[in-house]
Design a protein around this motif. Structure first.
Motif, mmCIF file in Angstrom:
data_model
loop_
_atom_site.group_PDB
_atom_site.id
_atom_site.type_symbol
_atom_site.label_atom_id
_atom_site.label_comp_id
_atom_site.label_asym_id
_atom_site.label_seq_id
_atom_site.Cartn_x
_atom_site.Cartn_y
_atom_site.Cartn_z
ATOM 1 N N GLN A 115 0.825 -1.218 0.000
ATOM 2 C CA GLN A 115 0.000 0.000 0.000
ATOM 3 C C GLN A 115 0.862 1.272 0.000
ATOM 4 O OE1 GLN A 115 -2.465 -0.778 3.405
ATOM 5 N NE2 GLN A 115 -3.497 -2.445 2.340
ATOM 6 N N SER A 116 2.171 1.106 -0.150
ATOM 7 C CA SER A 116 3.089 2.262 -0.166
ATOM 8 C C SER A 116 3.221 2.786 -1.591
ATOM 9 C CB SER A 116 4.482 1.853 0.303
ATOM 10 O OG SER A 116 4.430 1.354 1.606
ATOM 11 N N ASN A 117 3.186 4.081 -1.733
ATOM 12 C CA ASN A 117 3.332 4.669 -3.071
ATOM 13 C C ASN A 117 4.745 4.482 -3.601
ATOM 14 O OD1 ASN A 117 0.707 5.683 -3.250
ATOM 15 N ND2 ASN A 117 1.281 7.482 -2.032
ATOM 16 N N PRO A 118 4.867 4.220 -4.915
ATOM 17 C CA PRO A 118 6.206 4.258 -5.518
ATOM 18 C C PRO A 118 6.835 5.630 -5.217
ATOM 19 C CG PRO A 118 4.584 3.429 -7.095
ATOM 20 C CD PRO A 118 3.810 3.920 -5.896
ATOM 21 N N GLY A 119 8.132 5.629 -4.982
ATOM 22 C CA GLY A 119 8.791 6.890 -4.604
ATOM 23 C C GLY A 119 9.090 6.920 -3.116
ATOM 24 N N THR A 120 8.324 6.139 -2.330
ATOM 25 C CA THR A 120 8.644 6.006 -0.902
ATOM 26 C C THR A 120 9.641 4.850 -0.751
ATOM 27 O OG1 THR A 120 6.847 4.432 -0.471
ATOM 28 C CG2 THR A 120 6.328 6.780 -0.252
ATOM 29 N N ARG A 122 9.546 2.171 1.282
ATOM 30 C CA ARG A 122 8.890 0.856 1.255
ATOM 31 C C ARG A 122 8.231 0.598 -0.107
ATOM 32 N NH1 ARG A 122 6.229 1.790 7.199
ATOM 33 N NH2 ARG A 122 7.854 0.834 8.483
ATOM 34 N N GLY A 123 7.714 1.648 -0.718
ATOM 35 C CA GLY A 123 7.061 1.504 -2.023
ATOM 36 C C GLY A 123 8.043 1.176 -3.132
ATOM 37 N N ASP A 124 9.307 1.502 -2.927
ATOM 38 C CA ASP A 124 10.313 1.218 -3.958
ATOM 39 C C ASP A 124 11.029 -0.112 -3.737
ATOM 40 O OD1 ASP A 124 9.774 3.528 -5.301
ATOM 41 O OD2 ASP A 124 11.522 4.629 -4.566
ATOM 42 N N PHE A 125 11.124 -0.539 -2.455
ATOM 43 C CA PHE A 125 12.022 -1.664 -2.176
ATOM 44 C C PHE A 125 11.393 -2.901 -1.550
ATOM 45 C CE2 PHE A 125 15.047 2.060 -1.591
ATOM 46 C CZ PHE A 125 15.591 1.933 -2.858
ATOM 47 N N CYS A 126 10.116 -2.844 -1.145
ATOM 48 C CA CYS A 126 9.590 -3.988 -0.368
ATOM 49 C C CYS A 126 8.271 -4.508 -0.884
ATOM 50 C CB CYS A 126 9.370 -3.621 1.089
ATOM 51 S SG CYS A 126 10.417 -2.372 1.745
ATOM 52 N N GLY A 130 6.111 -8.015 6.944
ATOM 53 C CA GLY A 130 7.155 -8.378 7.918
ATOM 54 C C GLY A 130 8.571 -8.183 7.396
ATOM 55 N N ARG A 131 8.700 -7.614 6.199
ATOM 56 C CA ARG A 131 10.027 -7.323 5.622
ATOM 57 C C ARG A 131 9.972 -5.939 4.992
ATOM 58 N NH1 ARG A 131 10.689 -11.105 8.284
ATOM 59 N NH2 ARG A 131 11.690 -13.093 7.824
ATOM 60 N N ASN A 132 9.577 -4.960 5.808
ATOM 61 C CA ASN A 132 9.398 -3.604 5.264
ATOM 62 C C ASN A 132 10.590 -2.674 5.534
ATOM 63 O OD1 ASN A 132 8.939 -3.121 7.922
ATOM 64 N ND2 ASN A 132 6.831 -2.374 7.704
ATOM 65 N N ILE A 133 11.717 -3.254 5.854
ATOM 66 C CA ILE A 133 13.097 -2.705 5.896
ATOM 67 C C ILE A 133 13.394 -1.482 6.760
ATOM 68 C CG2 ILE A 133 13.651 -3.718 3.616
ATOM 69 C CD1 ILE A 133 13.870 -0.841 2.518
ATOM 70 N N CYS A 134 12.378 -0.776 7.232
ATOM 71 C CA CYS A 134 12.713 0.404 8.032
ATOM 72 C C CYS A 134 11.601 0.741 9.031
ATOM 73 C CB CYS A 134 12.998 1.610 7.136
ATOM 74 S SG CYS A 134 11.724 1.846 5.898
ATOM 75 N N HIS A 135 12.007 1.431 10.059
ATOM 76 C CA HIS A 135 11.063 1.900 11.086
ATOM 77 C C HIS A 135 11.196 3.412 11.195
ATOM 78 C CE1 HIS A 135 9.147 2.440 15.019
ATOM 79 N NE2 HIS A 135 10.158 3.258 15.266
ATOM 80 N N GLY A 136 10.088 4.084 11.478
ATOM 81 C CA GLY A 136 10.132 5.525 11.731
ATOM 82 C C GLY A 136 9.121 5.901 12.803
ATOM 83 N N SER A 137 9.498 6.773 13.701
ATOM 84 C CA SER A 137 8.599 7.188 14.793
ATOM 85 C C SER A 137 7.303 7.751 14.224
ATOM 86 C CB SER A 137 9.247 8.277 15.646
ATOM 87 O OG SER A 137 10.519 7.875 16.079
#
Ligand code: ADP
Length: 169
Positions: A115-120, A122-126, A130-137
């Protein structure tokens, strides 16, 4: 009267400064490290104009990850998530700048990569949740708690970016 005006001006200046000084906690997960995406993720924040304040490259134990994800303790995926997060080195970081908490989340994309837009990130790489490569507050309050959990105050670098005048007007 003058003192009141000065005090108001000083409070306003502090708030403006505080806005520019907002900090967030971003972490590259073990899958992001394994897939060689550390440089790319860091570069996106650097290129945007945000300032790196702290960073580590280290494997952390499950107890530490359980603490980090404590708000998800009642979720069925919590044990698997904490086990995976402690399975290899991660890159916890602190980034600073205007609106960086909200923008950091926007740069990461939606939790579910499909559900991540291309350009983000997660949207570009995942593909998988359970394998969404990054966390952000997800809020300033969470950012403050997460920064305190992952970094000692002495590990937060205090420095001025020489590009600051060309990033902020
Ligand atoms: P975010 O990381 O976007 O803040 P959450 O805090 O809700 O999202 O979840 C933490 C992490 O747990 C997610 O990034 C994802 O890797 C994992 N996760 C979330 N929901 C699920 C789920 N339903 N099944 C498996 N893993 C999940």
């Amino acid at each position: 009267m003058v003192a009141t005006l000065l005090s108001l001006f000083s409070r306003f200046t502090t708030e403006v400064m505080a806005g520019n000084q907002e900090r967030t906690f971003i972490m590259i997960k073990p899958d992001g490290v394994q897939r060689g995406l550390v440089g790319d993720i860091i570069q996106r924040f650097e290129k945007r104009g945000y300032k790196l304040v702290a960073m580590k490259f280290k494997q952390f134990d499950e107890a530490h990850l359980k603490q980090h994800y404590i708000d998800l303790a009642d979720k069925p995926f919590y044990p698997k998530l904490c086990k995976f997060m402690s399975s290899g080195p991660v890159v916890p970081m602190v980034w600073e700048g205007k609106d960086v908490v909200k923008m950091g989340r926007a740069m990461l994309g939606a939790t579910n990569p499909l559900q991540s837009n291309p350009g983000t990130i997660r949207g570009d790489f995942c593909i998988d949740l359970g394998r969404n490569i990054c966390h952000g507050s997800d809020s300033v309050d969470s950012a403050n708690k997460e920064i305190a959990l992952w970094f000692d105050k002495t590990e937060l670098a205090s420095w001025s970016m020489c590009t600051g005048d060309n990033v902020y007007e």
